[in-house]
Design an enzyme around this catalytic site. Structure first.
Site, PDB file in Angstrom:
ATOM      1  N   GLY A  22      16.719  25.864   0.310  1.00  0.00           N
ATOM      2  CA  GLY A  22      17.123  25.092   1.409  1.00  0.00           C
ATOM      3  C   GLY A  22      16.313  25.374   2.599  1.00  0.00           C
ATOM      4  N   GLY A  23      16.520  24.912   4.034  1.00  0.00           N
ATOM      5  CA  GLY A  23      15.896  24.906   5.131  1.00  0.00           C
ATOM      6  C   GLY A  23      15.772  26.674   5.442  1.00  0.00           C
ATOM      7  CB  VAL A  27      19.689  29.505  -4.564  1.00  0.00           C
ATOM      8  CG1 VAL A  27      20.710  30.078  -5.439  1.00  0.00           C
ATOM      9  CG2 VAL A  27      20.356  29.031  -3.186  1.00  0.00           C
ATOM     10  CG  ASP A 136      27.233  21.727   4.466  1.00  0.00           C
ATOM     11  OD1 ASP A 136      27.158  20.365   4.527  1.00  0.00           O
ATOM     12  OD2 ASP A 136      26.123  22.152   4.219  1.00  0.00           O
TER      13      ASP A 136
HETATM   14  O1  3AM Z   1      19.799  21.896  -7.725  1.00  0.00           O
HETATM   15  P1  3AM Z   1      20.726  22.020  -8.983  1.00  0.00           P
HETATM   16  O2  3AM Z   1      21.961  21.370  -8.755  1.00  0.00           O
HETATM   17  O3  3AM Z   1      20.084  22.349 -10.328  1.00  0.00           O
HETATM   18  O4  3AM Z   1      23.697  24.689  -8.951  1.00  0.00           O
HETATM   19  C1  3AM Z   1      23.112  24.840  -7.634  1.00  0.00           C
HETATM   20  C2  3AM Z   1      22.081  23.983  -7.225  1.00  0.00           C
HETATM   21  O5  3AM Z   1      21.408  23.699  -8.657  1.00  0.00           O
HETATM   22  C3  3AM Z   1      22.364  26.285  -7.659  1.00  0.00           C
HETATM   23  O6  3AM Z   1      21.331  26.466  -6.878  1.00  0.00           O
HETATM   24  C4  3AM Z   1      20.976  25.016  -6.579  1.00  0.00           C
HETATM   25  C5  3AM Z   1      21.134  24.617  -5.173  1.00  0.00           C
HETATM   26  O7  3AM Z   1      22.261  25.039  -4.567  1.00  0.00           O
HETATM   27  N1  3AM Z   1      23.152  27.456  -7.489  1.00  0.00           N
HETATM   28  C6  3AM Z   1      23.666  27.946  -6.211  1.00  0.00           C
HETATM   29  N2  3AM Z   1      24.338  28.955  -6.281  1.00  0.00           N
HETATM   30  C7  3AM Z   1      24.537  29.123  -7.495  1.00  0.00           C
HETATM   31  C8  3AM Z   1      25.610  30.092  -8.219  1.00  0.00           C
HETATM   32  N3  3AM Z   1      26.253  30.959  -7.544  1.00  0.00           N
HETATM   33  C9  3AM Z   1      23.915  28.155  -8.258  1.00  0.00           C
HETATM   34  N4  3AM Z   1      23.741  28.468  -9.558  1.00  0.00           N
HETATM   35  C10 3AM Z   1      24.295  29.293 -10.295  1.00  0.00           C
HETATM   36  N5  3AM Z   1      25.343  30.167  -9.477  1.00  0.00           N
END
Ligand code: 3AM
Length: 507
Positions: A22-23, A27, A136
């Site tokens: 993200g900005g 993750v 959000d």
């Molecule tokens: O971009 P995609 O949809 O593949 O599923 C979330 C998303 O995946 C994953 O990080 C991406 C951006 O938000 N994500 C975020 N938090 C997560 C978590 N706690 C996670 N995946 C697994 N566990």
């Protein structure tokens, strides 16, 4: 941008793969080497860590979510700083986001849409009770775990109502597809704003699309201020008047007419779910799970059969288990080691880096249907280990889905005797879209029911024809690996052509 994959944070968390950006943060999927489990880590961008506003916002997210312990909120496990870069450690949710699901399937079943809306509302209710407004709410921030349950994450711009002096203005952060009119106008927002955004998410689940498009984010935001949402019943005629009225009240621009708080909303969403389920006479996917959690008052709206079929079948199945014979994988004896030829002309199957295929003999696959008639096309089971993509094992046909048949799942397992620490599994199918949890069980006879005796080691939605899931056995070796199918997606049966396990190559 240089990748941090492979790095170790605070000597404990190994960053394994970047899964989102993200900005202000990135993750990662990571591995907690102390507790030997997978986690998700949100790491603040280096440029941001010298910006005290951003730093405060990041810390606020950790503090806000840490107050919440709720089955539908992605939990915070830890926070820390590595070389002055703060990070937050979250529980890892295997699976897809609600946005992915809508993109993949288009419109979701009406009852499933309401079920997700209820789960998200319950998460928001818990946050609001702690004076935390999410601000959000969007399907990108809703993760669906392998059991299908929704978990809300990204309280990144959440703001505690008790925090004073922080700007709550309508800074445009990311998409405005779900923004409430008052937030778009830069007014102070409270929990009612989250209710509006959730209404837009419900609209998208029901129609497959967001209500407004525009040249840019500002244009979309202005439509949220000025225009009514398109009529849901015109776009999705099978939606009941009750559900349409709930949606209207969630997305009313006038705060005096919108639901005042989440508990009032949940009561109406629950009624709407019971009404939709009673109308269709069946329930799909997550709706079946949520129906079981409805208060008695709401359950009374359901026909007797739907209220009682599940427990009754459960009791019958338990009696059945007494005499169940699961998996007598009889004397396979010495089978000559198979030569890995791969499938198709000249094609050799790739294995994940540092791994090799676990060699299993013919006869080592067994269908598994403990709560049903214990028969899921047993004669076809061995087709999943015959290294021939052209032959498949299929489940029985479930017109009303697996849950509709009163089962938690059906599956097929591989006997990897004596035992092995599998690190990944490959599931090949001509028909992706079903959801599977991977369980493992130790040497002995295979457990007679799920989850008793089984340990969950991975899983998710089988999105591709060649789907791989990482497995985490916590360092243990297991003999049986079960692909436990809990949801058939859009289809009335699941079909698997190959299942293959991978183990680490000894160093
Ligand atoms: O971009 P995609 O949809 O593949 O599923 C979330 C998303 O995946 C994953 O990080 C991406 C951006 O938000 N994500 C975020 N938090 C997560 C978590 N706690 C996670 N995946 C697994 N566990």
């Amino acid at each position: 941008m240089s990748t941090l994959v492979g790095m170790q944070l605070s000597g404990r968390y190994r960053l394994d793969a970047q899964i989102g950006a993200g900005g202000m943060s990135t993750v990662y999927r990571a591995f907690d080497q102390n507790l030997e489990r997978r986690v998700a880590i949100k790491l603040l961008h280096r440029e941001m860590s010298s910006d005290s506003d951003q730093l405060e916002r990041f810390r606020r997210e950790a503090r806000a979510v840490a107050q919440l312990s709720h089955p539908h909120v992605v939990g915070v496990i830890d926070t820390g700083e590595d070389e002055n870069r703060p990070y937050i450690v979250f529980e890892y949710v295997e699976g897809e986001t609600l946005k992915d699901r809508i993109r993949r399937l288009g419109r979701l079943p009406v009852d499933e849409s309401l079920a997700y809306a209820i789960e998200i509302a319950r998460a928001l209710g818990s946050a609001h009770a702690h004076d935390i407004v999410h601000r959000d709410v969007k399907p990108q921030n809703v993760l669906l775990d392998p059991e299908g349950s929704a978990k809300v994450t990204d309280f990144g711009i959440a703001r505690s109502l008790r925090d004073d002096g922080l700007t709550a203005d309508g800074r445009v952060l990311g998409t405005t597809d779900y923004v409430s009119p008052e937030q778009a106008l830069g007014h102070d927002v409270d929990g009612q704003s989250d209710i509006y955004s959730l209404g837009v998410v419900l609209f998208e689940m029901l129609t497959g699309d967001v209500p407004f498009g525009g040249e840019n984010q500002i244009a979309v935001a202005m439509k949220h201020v000025r225009e009514d949402l398109p009529d849901i019943q015109a776009l999705r005629p099978e939606v009941s008047a009750t559900t349409a009225a709930v949606l209207d009240r969630m997305t009313d621009k006038d705060l005096a007419h919108r639901y005042p708080d989440v508990p009032a909303l949940i009561a109406d969403l629950e009624d709407a779910l019971a009404i939709e389920a009673a109308r269709s006479g069946t329930s799909t996917g997550e709706a079946t799970a949520v129906i079981r959690t409805l208060p008695a008052r709401t359950q009374r709206r359901l026909p007797f059969r739907m209220r009682h079929s599940i427990p009754l079948l459960g009791v019958l199945a338990l009696i059945g288990v007494g005499v169940a014979i699961v998996a007598i994988l009889a004397g396979i004896g010495d089978v000559p080691e198979r030569v890995e030829r791969g499938t198709g002309p000249g094609r050799v199957e790739s294995t994940p880096q540092g791994t090799k295929t676990v060699s299993v003999p013919r006869g080592s696959a067994q269908d598994y249907d403990p709560l049903g008639d214990e028969e899921e096309h047993s004669e076809e089971a061995n087709r999943v280990v015959d290294r021939d993509d052209g032959t498949t094992w299929t489940t029985e046909t479930y017109e009303a889905g697996i849950e509709g048949a009163g089962k938690a799942g059906v599956g097929i397992y591989i006997d990897a005797r004596p035992e092995v620490e599998a690190v990944a599994i490959q599931v090949k199918t001509p028909k992706p879209g079903f959801k599977a949890t991977i369980y493992a069980a130790p040497a002995g006879t295979a457990p007679k029911s799920v989850p008793d005796g089984w340990t969950k080691v991975g899983g998710g939605t089988v999105k591709d024809k060649d789907q791989r899931f990482k497995l985490d056995t916590g360092g243990k070796k297991y003999r049986y690996y079960l692909v436990w199918i809990t949801d058939l997606g859009d289809s009335d049966s699941a079909e698997i052509s190959e299942i293959r396990l991978f183990q680490e190559v000894a160093a």
